[in-house]
Motif scaffolding. Structure first.
Motif, PDB file in Angstrom:
ATOM      1  N   ASP A 107      -5.884   6.033   4.694  1.00  0.00           N
ATOM      2  CA  ASP A 107      -5.911   6.314   3.253  1.00  0.00           C
ATOM      3  C   ASP A 107      -7.257   6.051   2.623  1.00  0.00           C
ATOM      4  OD1 ASP A 107      -3.095   7.102   2.299  1.00  0.00           O
ATOM      5  OD2 ASP A 107      -2.718   5.436   3.657  1.00  0.00           O
TER       6      ASP A 107
ATOM      7  N   ASP B 146      -9.197   3.004   6.873  1.00  0.00           N
ATOM      8  CA  ASP B 146      -7.839   3.277   7.344  1.00  0.00           C
ATOM      9  C   ASP B 146      -7.495   4.724   6.972  1.00  0.00           C
ATOM     10  OD1 ASP B 146      -6.828   3.414   4.695  1.00  0.00           O
ATOM     11  OD2 ASP B 146      -5.393   1.803   4.995  1.00  0.00           O
TER      12      ASP B 146
ATOM     13  N   LYS C 154      -0.015   7.587  -4.734  1.00  0.00           N
ATOM     14  CA  LYS C 154      -0.621   7.054  -3.517  1.00  0.00           C
ATOM     15  C   LYS C 154      -1.764   6.110  -3.855  1.00  0.00           C
ATOM     16  CE  LYS C 154       2.137   9.772  -1.308  1.00  0.00           C
ATOM     17  NZ  LYS C 154       3.504   9.372  -1.366  1.00  0.00           N
TER      18      LYS C 154
ATOM     19  N   VAL D 270       1.135   4.603   0.918  1.00  0.00           N
ATOM     20  CA  VAL D 270       0.372   5.424   1.861  1.00  0.00           C
ATOM     21  C   VAL D 270       0.763   6.899   1.817  1.00  0.00           C
ATOM     22  CG1 VAL D 270      -0.017   3.457   3.381  1.00  0.00           C
ATOM     23  CG2 VAL D 270       1.951   4.930   3.787  1.00  0.00           C
TER      24      VAL D 270
ATOM     25  N   GLU E 205       5.900   4.806   1.982  1.00  0.00           N
ATOM     26  CA  GLU E 205       5.661   6.244   1.833  1.00  0.00           C
ATOM     27  C   GLU E 205       6.902   6.854   1.195  1.00  0.00           C
ATOM     28  OE1 GLU E 205       4.921  10.398   4.276  1.00  0.00           O
ATOM     29  OE2 GLU E 205       5.205   8.560   5.415  1.00  0.00           O
TER      30      GLU E 205
ATOM     31  N   ILE F 128       0.863  -1.181   0.000  1.00  0.00           N
ATOM     32  CA  ILE F 128       0.000   0.000   0.000  1.00  0.00           C
ATOM     33  C   ILE F 128       0.902   1.235   0.000  1.00  0.00           C
ATOM     34  CG2 ILE F 128      -1.849   1.245   1.165  1.00  0.00           C
ATOM     35  CD1 ILE F 128      -2.499  -1.390   2.651  1.00  0.00           C
TER      36      ILE F 128
ATOM     37  N   LEU G 107       3.828  -1.312   3.815  1.00  0.00           N
ATOM     38  CA  LEU G 107       3.453   0.095   3.719  1.00  0.00           C
ATOM     39  C   LEU G 107       4.645   0.869   3.179  1.00  0.00           C
ATOM     40  CD1 LEU G 107       1.745   0.555   7.206  1.00  0.00           C
ATOM     41  CD2 LEU G 107       0.648  -0.016   5.035  1.00  0.00           C
TER      42      LEU G 107
ATOM     43  N   SER H  62      -0.739   5.210   9.212  1.00  0.00           N
ATOM     44  CA  SER H  62      -1.067   3.868   8.723  1.00  0.00           C
ATOM     45  C   SER H  62      -0.520   2.796   9.654  1.00  0.00           C
ATOM     46  CB  SER H  62      -0.532   3.668   7.303  1.00  0.00           C
ATOM     47  OG  SER H  62      -1.194   4.535   6.411  1.00  0.00           O
TER      48      SER H  62
END
Length: 118
Positions: A110, A108, A61, A10, A55, A8, A53, A16
């Motif tokens: 996001d 969540d 995203k 994020v 970032e 994901i 996760l 998250s």
């Protein structure tokens, strides 16, 4: 064949991480800090469920339309919903109709719909 993990991308890795650690009871099993961002792998105690996760500052995203992630709750289902409320999330009411197991949903950080069922 077995699903290895879900990635994901994020918007805020700290938010998250808090969500999946506090509600889904996942633990960070590996993390990588890079110049442009961070990657964290989360898993359940048995290592059966794995989420990655990521970032990165300029990375695309996650888009959440039509996506639902489901977790099977092994302990106190109602207490988990209350915990979600106390942490400031907005869980649905507990749904107990039709063929689907008793469950509630919560988004969540996001906007991914996460379902908790028994």
């Amino acid at each position: 064949m077995k699903l290895n993990y879900i990635t994901i991308m994020v918007r805020d890795i700290k938010k998250s991480l808090a969500f999946y650690q506090e509600l889904a009871d996942l633990k960070a099993v590996n993390s990588i800090s890079l110049e442009d961002g961070e990657i964290v792998f989360l898993a359940n105690v048995k290592g059966e469920t794995m989420i990655e996760l990521i970032e990165f500052k300029d990375a695309e995203k996650v888009s959440t339309k039509g996506m639902v992630m489901s977790f099977l709750v092994e302990n106190d289902f109602e207490k988990l919903r209350e915990k979600a409320l106390s942490l400031g999330y907005t869980p649905s009411e507990i749904i107990d109709i039709g063929q689907k197991p008793k469950h509630f949903t919560v988004e969540d950080p996001d906007g991914i719909v996460v379902e908790f069922s028994i």
